[in-house]
Motif scaffolding. Structure first.
Motif, PDB file in Angstrom:
ATOM      1  N   GLU A 205      53.619  33.654  25.289  1.00  0.00           N
ATOM      2  CA  GLU A 205      53.424  34.546  26.430  1.00  0.00           C
ATOM      3  C   GLU A 205      51.977  35.010  26.520  1.00  0.00           C
ATOM      4  OE1 GLU A 205      57.955  36.445  26.640  1.00  0.00           O
ATOM      5  OE2 GLU A 205      56.353  37.524  25.600  1.00  0.00           O
ATOM      6  N   ARG A 206      51.333  35.227  25.376  1.00  0.00           N
ATOM      7  CA  ARG A 206      49.922  35.629  25.381  1.00  0.00           C
ATOM      8  C   ARG A 206      49.025  34.485  25.842  1.00  0.00           C
ATOM      9  NH1 ARG A 206      49.540  38.099  19.459  1.00  0.00           N
ATOM     10  NH2 ARG A 206      47.323  38.392  19.945  1.00  0.00           N
ATOM     11  N   VAL A 207      49.354  33.265  25.434  1.00  0.00           N
ATOM     12  CA  VAL A 207      48.601  32.105  25.899  1.00  0.00           C
ATOM     13  C   VAL A 207      48.772  31.938  27.404  1.00  0.00           C
ATOM     14  CG1 VAL A 207      48.419  29.587  25.783  1.00  0.00           C
ATOM     15  CG2 VAL A 207      48.681  30.919  23.682  1.00  0.00           C
ATOM     16  N   ALA A 208      50.007  32.075  27.885  1.00  0.00           N
ATOM     17  CA  ALA A 208      50.276  31.940  29.312  1.00  0.00           C
ATOM     18  C   ALA A 208      49.521  32.976  30.133  1.00  0.00           C
ATOM     19  CB  ALA A 208      51.776  32.050  29.567  1.00  0.00           C
TER      20      ALA A 208
ATOM     21  N   VAL B 254      50.976  30.253  33.132  1.00  0.00           N
ATOM     22  CA  VAL B 254      52.227  29.738  32.586  1.00  0.00           C
ATOM     23  C   VAL B 254      52.394  28.259  32.888  1.00  0.00           C
ATOM     24  CG1 VAL B 254      53.623  30.323  34.624  1.00  0.00           C
ATOM     25  CG2 VAL B 254      54.694  30.219  32.357  1.00  0.00           C
ATOM     26  N   GLU B 255      51.797  27.803  33.998  1.00  0.00           N
ATOM     27  CA  GLU B 255      51.910  26.394  34.363  1.00  0.00           C
ATOM     28  C   GLU B 255      51.103  25.490  33.432  1.00  0.00           C
ATOM     29  OE1 GLU B 255      48.198  27.898  36.202  1.00  0.00           O
ATOM     30  OE2 GLU B 255      50.249  28.663  35.993  1.00  0.00           O
ATOM     31  N   ARG B 256      50.217  26.075  32.630  1.00  0.00           N
ATOM     32  CA  ARG B 256      49.410  25.289  31.699  1.00  0.00           C
ATOM     33  C   ARG B 256      49.791  25.584  30.249  1.00  0.00           C
ATOM     34  NH1 ARG B 256      43.270  24.577  33.593  1.00  0.00           N
ATOM     35  NH2 ARG B 256      43.812  22.462  32.988  1.00  0.00           N
ATOM     36  N   THR B 257      50.958  26.176  30.063  1.00  0.00           N
ATOM     37  CA  THR B 257      51.385  26.573  28.719  1.00  0.00           C
ATOM     38  C   THR B 257      52.736  25.964  28.379  1.00  0.00           C
ATOM     39  OG1 THR B 257      50.249  28.695  29.002  1.00  0.00           O
ATOM     40  CG2 THR B 257      51.831  28.535  27.196  1.00  0.00           C
ATOM     41  N   VAL B 258      52.804  25.370  27.202  1.00  0.00           N
ATOM     42  CA  VAL B 258      54.051  24.827  26.669  1.00  0.00           C
ATOM     43  C   VAL B 258      54.319  25.534  25.348  1.00  0.00           C
ATOM     44  CG1 VAL B 258      55.083  22.774  25.600  1.00  0.00           C
ATOM     45  CG2 VAL B 258      53.894  22.585  27.802  1.00  0.00           C
ATOM     46  N   GLY B 259      55.541  26.005  25.176  1.00  0.00           N
ATOM     47  CA  GLY B 259      55.898  26.664  23.924  1.00  0.00           C
ATOM     48  C   GLY B 259      56.182  25.642  22.835  1.00  0.00           C
ATOM     49  N   GLY B 260      55.895  26.031  21.596  1.00  0.00           N
ATOM     50  CA  GLY B 260      56.126  25.095  20.508  1.00  0.00           C
ATOM     51  C   GLY B 260      56.521  25.781  19.215  1.00  0.00           C
ATOM     52  N   ALA B 261      57.371  25.128  18.464  1.00  0.00           N
ATOM     53  CA  ALA B 261      57.763  25.587  17.131  1.00  0.00           C
ATOM     54  C   ALA B 261      57.429  24.472  16.151  1.00  0.00           C
ATOM     55  CB  ALA B 261      59.256  25.900  17.086  1.00  0.00           C
ATOM     56  N   ALA B 262      56.622  24.802  15.141  1.00  0.00           N
ATOM     57  CA  ALA B 262      56.249  23.821  14.126  1.00  0.00           C
ATOM     58  C   ALA B 262      57.138  23.973  12.906  1.00  0.00           C
ATOM     59  CB  ALA B 262      54.787  24.006  13.737  1.00  0.00           C
ATOM     60  N   TYR B 263      57.569  22.848  12.359  1.00  0.00           N
ATOM     61  CA  TYR B 263      58.404  22.836  11.153  1.00  0.00           C
ATOM     62  C   TYR B 263      57.687  22.021  10.089  1.00  0.00           C
ATOM     63  CZ  TYR B 263      61.805  24.328  14.616  1.00  0.00           C
ATOM     64  OH  TYR B 263      62.439  25.001  15.629  1.00  0.00           O
ATOM     65  N   ILE B 264      56.906  22.704   9.281  1.00  0.00           N
ATOM     66  CA  ILE B 264      56.105  22.021   8.285  1.00  0.00           C
ATOM     67  C   ILE B 264      55.662  23.018   7.231  1.00  0.00           C
ATOM     68  CG2 ILE B 264      53.978  22.358   9.629  1.00  0.00           C
ATOM     69  CD1 ILE B 264      53.050  19.612   8.546  1.00  0.00           C
ATOM     70  N   SER B 265      55.610  22.584   5.982  1.00  0.00           N
ATOM     71  CA  SER B 265      55.058  23.396   4.905  1.00  0.00           C
ATOM     72  C   SER B 265      53.799  22.697   4.416  1.00  0.00           C
ATOM     73  CB  SER B 265      56.066  23.554   3.759  1.00  0.00           C
ATOM     74  OG  SER B 265      55.494  24.287   2.700  1.00  0.00           O
ATOM     75  N   CYS B 266      52.672  23.143   4.919  1.00  0.00           N
ATOM     76  CA  CYS B 266      51.387  22.509   4.633  1.00  0.00           C
ATOM     77  C   CYS B 266      50.329  23.596   4.560  1.00  0.00           C
ATOM     78  CB  CYS B 266      51.055  21.492   5.723  1.00  0.00           C
ATOM     79  SG  CYS B 266      49.566  20.512   5.414  1.00  0.00           S
ATOM     80  N   HIS B 267      49.501  23.552   3.530  1.00  0.00           N
ATOM     81  CA  HIS B 267      48.501  24.597   3.339  1.00  0.00           C
ATOM     82  C   HIS B 267      47.127  23.991   3.100  1.00  0.00           C
ATOM     83  CE1 HIS B 267      52.313  26.643   2.237  1.00  0.00           C
ATOM     84  NE2 HIS B 267      51.769  27.633   2.901  1.00  0.00           N
TER      85      HIS B 267
ATOM     86  N   TYR C  17      47.611  36.330  14.172  1.00  0.00           N
ATOM     87  CA  TYR C  17      46.664  37.445  14.209  1.00  0.00           C
ATOM     88  C   TYR C  17      45.297  37.035  14.766  1.00  0.00           C
ATOM     89  CZ  TYR C  17      45.518  35.297   9.688  1.00  0.00           C
ATOM     90  OH  TYR C  17      45.209  34.405   8.696  1.00  0.00           O
ATOM     91  N   ALA C  18      45.050  35.720  14.898  1.00  0.00           N
ATOM     92  CA  ALA C  18      43.762  35.239  15.407  1.00  0.00           C
ATOM     93  C   ALA C  18      43.834  34.811  16.867  1.00  0.00           C
ATOM     94  CB  ALA C  18      43.273  34.073  14.553  1.00  0.00           C
ATOM     95  N   ILE C  19      44.968  35.033  17.520  1.00  0.00           N
ATOM     96  CA  ILE C  19      45.151  34.551  18.895  1.00  0.00           C
ATOM     97  C   ILE C  19      44.104  35.121  19.836  1.00  0.00           C
ATOM     98  CG2 ILE C  19      46.659  34.692  20.925  1.00  0.00           C
ATOM     99  CD1 ILE C  19      49.037  34.329  19.101  1.00  0.00           C
ATOM    100  N   ASP C  20      43.945  36.437  19.858  1.00  0.00           N
ATOM    101  CA  ASP C  20      43.059  37.058  20.842  1.00  0.00           C
ATOM    102  C   ASP C  20      41.632  36.532  20.740  1.00  0.00           C
ATOM    103  OD1 ASP C  20      45.153  38.521  21.845  1.00  0.00           O
ATOM    104  OD2 ASP C  20      44.682  40.338  20.725  1.00  0.00           O
ATOM    105  N   GLY C  21      41.150  36.337  19.518  1.00  0.00           N
ATOM    106  CA  GLY C  21      39.796  35.837  19.342  1.00  0.00           C
ATOM    107  C   GLY C  21      39.615  34.392  19.756  1.00  0.00           C
ATOM    108  N   ALA C  22      40.700  33.621  19.742  1.00  0.00           N
ATOM    109  CA  ALA C  22      40.617  32.197  20.056  1.00  0.00           C
ATOM    110  C   ALA C  22      40.939  31.868  21.506  1.00  0.00           C
ATOM    111  CB  ALA C  22      41.555  31.415  19.135  1.00  0.00           C
ATOM    112  N   LEU C  23      41.568  32.779  22.225  1.00  0.00           N
ATOM    113  CA  LEU C  23      41.977  32.494  23.600  1.00  0.00           C
ATOM    114  C   LEU C  23      40.832  32.069  24.524  1.00  0.00           C
ATOM    115  CD1 LEU C  23      44.654  35.269  24.322  1.00  0.00           C
ATOM    116  CD2 LEU C  23      45.044  32.800  24.123  1.00  0.00           C
TER     117      LEU C  23
END
Length: 310
Positions: free
Chosen positions: A110-113, A118-131, A79-85
């Motif tokens: 896709e929003r980052v790209a 797109v040439e400067r964007t890499v997709g990622g999935a994080a697997y972690i439970s950390c707060h 939800y904070a993507i647009d403000g941080a782009l």
């Protein structure tokens, strides 16, 4: 390697701190109490993989002050993507790229790209439970701490292989994924099951899955997300639903989702980027997702209230 981190919460804070501890030059773009903590007392991690306390942390709320980086881990909530782009361009070096680590399937990347190319964007999935338990203090709940990253167009690349190697050297279980779009859809389907069931019931996963009704809820959420994923082009295996439900049934019975945690603490919810994303894509594809739509309707008033100005 010079690495920028946008957002020093559970994901960005953990990965960034581990990379800094391994000798990389890591800069955190943060603000408010988190910035104050990182500048005064540093960043502290309590983890089953080993505690860590870094007292000399490079942090700022000004991307120009942090300067250019080889890699930028974009780890804000969806939800904070647009403000941080807008911060990404000044953080990127000439050959730098962004690793998008949000929940929400392929949409965040896709929003980052769209913002940096797109040439400067890499997709990622994080697997972690950390707060984040207090400013500068992270609580890592299980030994799992990994990520899968890959080029949005598919295939392998030298830059992805290099960064995953550096991450592994920092005790991060990093994998280079040749089909990151399918990986992102797989994770979204899993999260929609875990998050939707625990948040809507207000109970941990063990209590949800203990009844036939709870099992039907989990299967409905996972199956609907998988149907949308396949229609969108994801190469999910034929037994994906059964394997995902098997995983949900093997999770620690006390496990809750971050959506549950945010709901319980009155924080802004990622509901729109999870179940809302499934509903939107299903509508565009002409698919019926009644279970997901119901869970979304149940939780949407809470999401709206949490996002409203104080």
């Amino acid at each position: 390697m010079r690495i920028g981190v946008v957002g020093a919460g559970g994901v960005g804070g953990y990965f960034g701190a581990r990379l800094a501890a391994a000798g990389h030059d890591v800069g955190f773009l943060v603000r408010g109490a988190q910035l104050t903590a990182l500048r005064t007392t540093g960043i502290e991690i309590h983890s089953p993989r080993g505690n860590l306390h870094l007292t000399d942390v490079r942090a700022s709320d000004d991307p120009d002050e942090l300067g250019a980086h080889d890699v930028v881990l974009f780890a804000v909530k969806a939800y904070a993507i647009d403000g941080a782009l807008p911060a990404l361009q000044p953080l990127l070096g000439a050959d730098g790229f962004v690793v998008s680590l949000q929940n929400g399937g392929v949409a965040p990347a896709e929003r980052v790209a769209a913002a940096v190319g797109v040439e400067r964007t890499v997709g990622g999935a994080a697997y972690i439970s950390c707060h984040l338990r207090a400013p500068g203090v992270l609580e890592h709940h299980s030994p799992l701490a990994g990520m899968e990253i890959g080029e949005l167009g598919g295939g392998s690349s030298a830059r992805v292989e290099e960064f995953t190697e550096r991450a592994r050297d920092a005790d991060i279980d990093a994998v280079a994924a040749p089909d990151i779009r399918t990986v992102l859809w797989q994770k979204l389907a899993f999260i929609c099951g875990l998050a939707g069931a625990t948040a809507s019931s207000r109970h941990p996963i063990g209590e949800v899955r203990a009844t036939e009704a709870g099992q039907r809820l989990l299967r409905g959420l996972v199956s609907e997300a998988a149907a949308v994923a396949r229609a969108d082009g994801a190469a999910l295996a034929d037994d994906f639903e059964d394997k995902t439900l098997g995983l949900l049934n093997r999770l620690d019975p006390g496990m809750r989702s971050s959506l549950y945690e945010d709901l319980a603490h009155g924080r802004v919810l990622e509901l729109d980027s999870l179940h809302g994303e499934i509903v939107r894509r299903a509508d565009a594809l002409g698919l019926d997702v009644p279970v997901t739509r119901t869970v979304y309707a149940v939780l949407e008033p809470f999401a709206r209230a949490a996002a409203a100005p104080a």
